[in-house]
Design a protein around this motif. Structure first.
Motif, mmCIF file in Angstrom:
data_model
loop_
_atom_site.group_PDB
_atom_site.id
_atom_site.type_symbol
_atom_site.label_atom_id
_atom_site.label_comp_id
_atom_site.label_asym_id
_atom_site.label_seq_id
_atom_site.Cartn_x
_atom_site.Cartn_y
_atom_site.Cartn_z
ATOM 1 N N ASP A 63 -3.177 3.606 7.311
ATOM 2 C CA ASP A 63 -4.152 3.278 8.351
ATOM 3 C C ASP A 63 -5.540 3.385 7.739
ATOM 4 O O ASP A 63 -5.740 4.107 6.757
ATOM 5 N N GLY A 64 -6.507 2.677 8.320
ATOM 6 C CA GLY A 64 -7.855 2.732 7.776
ATOM 7 C C GLY A 64 -7.859 2.290 6.328
ATOM 8 O O GLY A 64 -7.428 1.183 6.004
ATOM 9 N N ASN A 65 -8.343 3.153 5.451
ATOM 10 C CA ASN A 65 -8.271 2.899 4.014
ATOM 11 C C ASN A 65 -7.242 3.778 3.324
ATOM 12 O O ASN A 65 -7.264 3.911 2.095
ATOM 13 N N TYR A 66 -6.342 4.381 4.096
ATOM 14 C CA TYR A 66 -5.327 5.271 3.522
ATOM 15 C C TYR A 66 -4.062 4.488 3.157
ATOM 16 O O TYR A 66 -3.566 3.675 3.940
ATOM 17 N N TYR A 67 -3.550 4.794 1.957
ATOM 18 C CA TYR A 67 -2.304 4.211 1.459
ATOM 19 C C TYR A 67 -1.429 5.326 0.899
ATOM 20 O O TYR A 67 -1.933 6.386 0.500
ATOM 21 N N ALA A 68 -0.135 5.083 0.867
ATOM 22 C CA ALA A 68 0.805 6.043 0.279
ATOM 23 C C ALA A 68 0.547 6.093 -1.221
ATOM 24 O O ALA A 68 0.939 5.200 -1.955
ATOM 25 N N ASN A 69 -0.074 7.173 -1.669
ATOM 26 C CA ASN A 69 -0.727 7.176 -2.985
ATOM 27 C C ASN A 69 0.052 7.921 -4.067
ATOM 28 O O ASN A 69 -0.457 8.851 -4.683
ATOM 29 N N PHE A 70 1.249 7.495 -4.352
ATOM 30 C CA PHE A 70 1.953 8.084 -5.474
ATOM 31 C C PHE A 70 1.357 7.567 -6.779
ATOM 32 O O PHE A 70 0.689 6.542 -6.823
#
Length: 624
Positions: free
Chosen positions: A303-310
Motif C-alpha cells: 500500500d502507498g509506497n510500501y512493497y514486500a521488501n525481501f
C-alpha cells in the motif's frame, strides 16, 4: 526466447536505420513538445532554471580514491549522478521551451562529462584488469553507470544535434567519439564482461538487462554503420537469453521490488527498444514469462509506497509510474497500468522524475503523462499470490483493499542475488502500515558486496524474523535453503510451510525445524507462525526474533502489543510458559534506513525459559 527466434536475416530485414529510428520527437519537431501538459512543462523548466549559468561540480581524483581508502560509496557517486541528472533536466527543458537559453549550460555539462576519465563509479572498478585506487583509462569497461552515461549523451545528441552544431560541431563529434571508444567498440569486441553471461563466471542479475538497455540505445541513436547496429542487436539478444534462461516462469524477482526497476523493468525496456527498432516485428510481449515479470510488482505491492521488501530492497520503493503504466499497457494488464496511474496521482511532480536520469523512461513519462492522468485501470490489491521460483507468498484479508492484515513470507535459498540470510522470514502489515518488518538495506559501502557482506547487521538472519539457535545464525550459500516447501491457498487460509534446518550451520544442532506461516481469514483474522523443532541436544539457547519499528508494549506475560502512529494496534500472543520476552533497541545511524523507519528499530526476542530438545511454538498475531 530471442536469438533463436529472431536470427541475423530477420534483423537485417527489419532493423530500422539510424535515420529512420525516431523514438521521440527531436527539439525541432514542435507539435508533440507543445502538446506536453502545462504542469509538466512548468516542472521541467523550473527545474532547469535553477541550473542556469551553472558551475558544474568538480570531480577529483582523491574523491574517487575515497572508496579504496574509506569504503565510502556516497561522496563520489553522488557527484557523478548529480552531473547527469542536471544535464538531463536541462536537455528536457530546452526541448520543451526551445528558446536556446539552456544551451550553454548543456554544452558545459556535455563537455564536463566527456572529460571524465571514467564514467562509472569506484565500487565497480573491480572489473578492470589492473586494480588500483584510480581507474585505468586504457581499460574501458562497461558497467551500469558508464552505459547510463553513454545513453544520456546519445539522447542529447539525438534531441539537440542541430542546436549543438550551431554552437560548435565539435560537441556532437566529441559525444560520438567518447561513446564509441568507451561503449560501442568494447560492447562489440569483448565477451568477458561478467554481466553478458557468456563466461558464466558470476550469477546474472539486474546488470544484464540494465547494461543492455543502455548499450542498445547508444547503438540505435548514434551508430551510423548498419552492420554494427545489427551485430549489437544480435549480441544483445544472445546475452539477454542468458538472463532470461535463469528466470522462473512465474516472473518473481529474487532481488526484491527495488531492483525490479532495474531487473524486470530494464528487461522490459530492452524489449521495448527491440520492438520499436523493428517497427513492432520483434514482439515477445505475449510470452507468459514476460507478462509475469511485469505482474510481480503488484504482487509485491502492499500500500502507498510500501512493497514486500525481501533482499536488498527498502520497504519504501518509488517505482516509476510510467514504467508500470507502459508495461501494463503493453501486456494488456489493467492492474499493472492502474498501479502506474496510482503512482502518478500520489506524486504528480515526482512521477516525471526518474532515478539515475534514465532518459528513455524520463521522456516516456513526459509524453505519456496526459494518458496516465486519465487512466483508471483496476485495483492492484490482489488477495493472494505465490511465486514458486523464489518461494515467496503474499496474502491479504480481502481482494481490492489494503485494509486488514497483510502477510508476506519466503523460503528460497541464501545465494540469491542481493541475498539476505532470511529463509523462513515473514513480514506483517495492518491497514497498509508496517508492523513486523524486514529492516531492508542501508547505504552501500565497500562491505556491501563480496567477502564482508554478512558482517552487515541488516543482512544477518539474527535481525530478521527467524529463530536463533545456540547462538548460530543462518549461513550464506545455495546449500543453505528451505526444504519440503508447500504453499496452500484457500478462501479461509493462505500458508507456506517448510523445513529450514539446512539454512543453519551444523553447529546449531538442528535435527529438524519445520516452520509454517499462515494468514487465517475467519471472523477474527489472524497470522499464525508455527515452529515444530527437534534438536540434537538439550539447550536453553533458543530465541525467536521479531523486528518492528514500534516500541513493544508488554501487556502481560504471553501478550505483546504493537501500535503505530495512526493507532493501528496488533497483539502478538506467544507461550509465556515456554518463552520470556525482551527487547533490544537498534539505533539507526544510516540515512537510507532512517528515512524509512525513523531513528530506531526494536528487536523482540522470545527466549526459551528452560532447556529443551524439541517442542512446538505458536505465535498468533491479530487485531485488537
Amino acid at each position: 526466447m530471442l536469438a533463436d527466434r529472431y536470427d541475423a536475416e530477420f534483423v537485417r530485414r527489419n532493423l530500422l536505420s539510424k535515420e529512420n529510428y525516431k523514438p521521440f520527437p527531436t527539439c525541432e519537431e514542435r507539435t508533440e513538445w507543445l502538446d506536453v501538459p502545462q504542469n509538466v512543462q512548468r516542472f521541467w523548466i523550473e527545474k532547469a532554471e535553477r541550473k542556469l549559468n551553472y558551475s558544474w561540480p568538480t570531480i577529483t581524483a582523491t574523491q574517487y580514491m575515497d572508496f579504496s581508502r574509506t569504503g565510502n560509496r556516497v561522496k563520489y557517486d553522488s557527484l557523478l549522478l548529480e552531473r547527469r541528472q542536471d544535464l538531463a533536466s536541462l536537455v528536457v527543458a530546452e526541448c520543451i521551451e526551445n528558446q536556446g537559453r539552456f544551451m550553454d549550460d548543456i554544452i558545459n555539462g556535455i563537455w564536463c562529462i566527456c572529460e571524465e576519465t571514467f564514467w562509472g563509479i569506484p565500487g565497480h572498478g573491480y572489473m578492470m584488469k589492473r586494480q588500483d585506487p584510480l581507474p585505468d583509462v586504457t581499460d574501458p569497461i562497461i558497467e551500469l553507470f558508464a552505459a547510463e552515461t553513454a545513453t544520456l549523451l546519445s539522447w542529447a545528441y539525438f534531441l539537440l544535434k542541430k542546436k549543438l552544431d550551431v554552437s560548435s560541431i565539435m560537441v556532437c563529434e566529441r559525444i560520438h567519439l567518447e561513446v564509441k571508444n568507451r561503449i560501442l567498440d568494447p560492447y562489440l569486441q569483448r565477451t568477458d564482461f561478467w554481466w553478458m553471461g557468456f563466461n558464466q563466471e558470476r550469477m546474472l542479475n539486474n546488470w544484464n538487462p540494465w547494461c543492455h538497455s543502455n548499450c542498445l540505445l547508444a547503438f540505435l541513436l548514434l551508430e551510423d554503420d548498419q552492420q554494427r547496429r545489427e551485430e549489437a542487436i544480435l549480441k544483445a539478444m544472445r546475452s539477454l537469453d542468458k538472463y532470461i534462461e535463469r528466470l522462473d516462469s512465474d516472473g518473481g524477482c529474487e532481488e526484491g521490488p527495488k531492483y525490479w526497476i532495474y531487473a524486470g523493468g530494464k528487461l522490459f525496456d530492452c524489449l521495448e527498444l527491440l520492438y520499436g527498432a523493428t517497427s513492432g516485428s520483434l514482439d515477445v510481449f505475449q510470452e507468459p514469462l514476460i507478462q509475469n515479470m511485469g505482474r510481480y510488482i503488484y504482487k509485491a505491492y502492499i500500500d502507498g509506497n510500501y512493497y514486500a521488501n525481501f533482499a536488498d530492497s527498502s520497504a519504501i520503493v518509488h517505482i516509476p509510474a510510467e514504467l508500470m503504466y507502459r508495461y501494463g499497457r503493453r501486456i494488456n494488464d489493467a492492474k499493472l497500468s492502474g498501479l502506474g496511474a496510482i503512482e502518478l496521482k500520489k506524486k504528480r511532480e515526482e512521477a516525471t522524475h526518474v532515478e539515475f536520469s534514465t532518459m528513455f523512461r524520463l521522456l516516456s513519462a513526459v509524453f505519456h503523462y496526459r494518458e496516465m492522468e486519465q487512466d483508471t485501470g483496476e485495483s492492484p490489491y490482489i488477495r493472494d499470490a505465490w511465486l514458486g521460483g523464489i518461494q515467496v507468498m503474499v496474502a491479504r484479508e480481502q481482494e481490492g483493499s489494503s485494509k486488514g492484515l497483510y502477510l508476506a513470507a519466503k523460503g528460497g535459498h541464501n545465494d540469491e542475488s542481493h541475498n539476505h540470510n532470511d529463509i523462513g522470514h515473514f513480514i506483517v502489515y495492518y491497514d497498509g502500515s508496517p508492523m513486523i518488518i524486514d529492516p531492508g538495506v542501508g547505504t552501500y559501502t565497500s562491505k556491501s558486496f563480496f567477502s564482508e557482506r554478512y558482517s552487515i547487521w541488516s543482512n544477518q538472519s539474527a535481525n530478521h524474523n527467524l529463530p536463533l539457535i545456540n547462538g548460530v545464525q543462518q549461513l550464506a550459500g545455495r546449500q543453505h535453503r528451505a526444504d519440503q516447501v508447500i504453499y496452500t491457498q484457500e478462501d479461509s487460509v493462505a500458508s507456506i510451510s517448510m523445513n529450514i534446518e539446512n539454512a543453519y550451520a551444523d553447529s546449531a544442532g538442528i535435527t529438524s525445524w519445520k516452520r509454517s506461516i499462515s494468514l487465517i481469514r475467519d471472523s477474527n483474522p489472524s497470522i499464525e507462525i508455527k515452529d515444530n523443532f527437534q534438536l540434537e541436544r538439550m539447550t536453553g539457547d533458543i530465541s525467536l526474533i521479531i523486528m518492528t519499528p514500534h516500541a513493544p508494549q508488554f501487556e502481560r506475560i504471553g501478550i505483546i502489543a504493537l501500535q503505530d502512529i495512526n493507532d493501528n494496534k496488533l497483539m502478538i500472543r506467544y507461550d509465556g510458559e515456554m518463552f520470556a520476552a525482551s527487547t533490544d533497541l537498534i539505533v539507526l545511524d544510516d540515512e537510507v534506513m532512517s528515512d524509512v523507519w525513523g531513528d530506531q528499530l526494536y528487536r523482540i526476542k522470545l527466549s526459551a525459559i528452560t532447556a529443551i530438545d524439541h517442542g512446538e511454538s505458536i505465535i498468533l498475531i491479530n487485531k485488537l
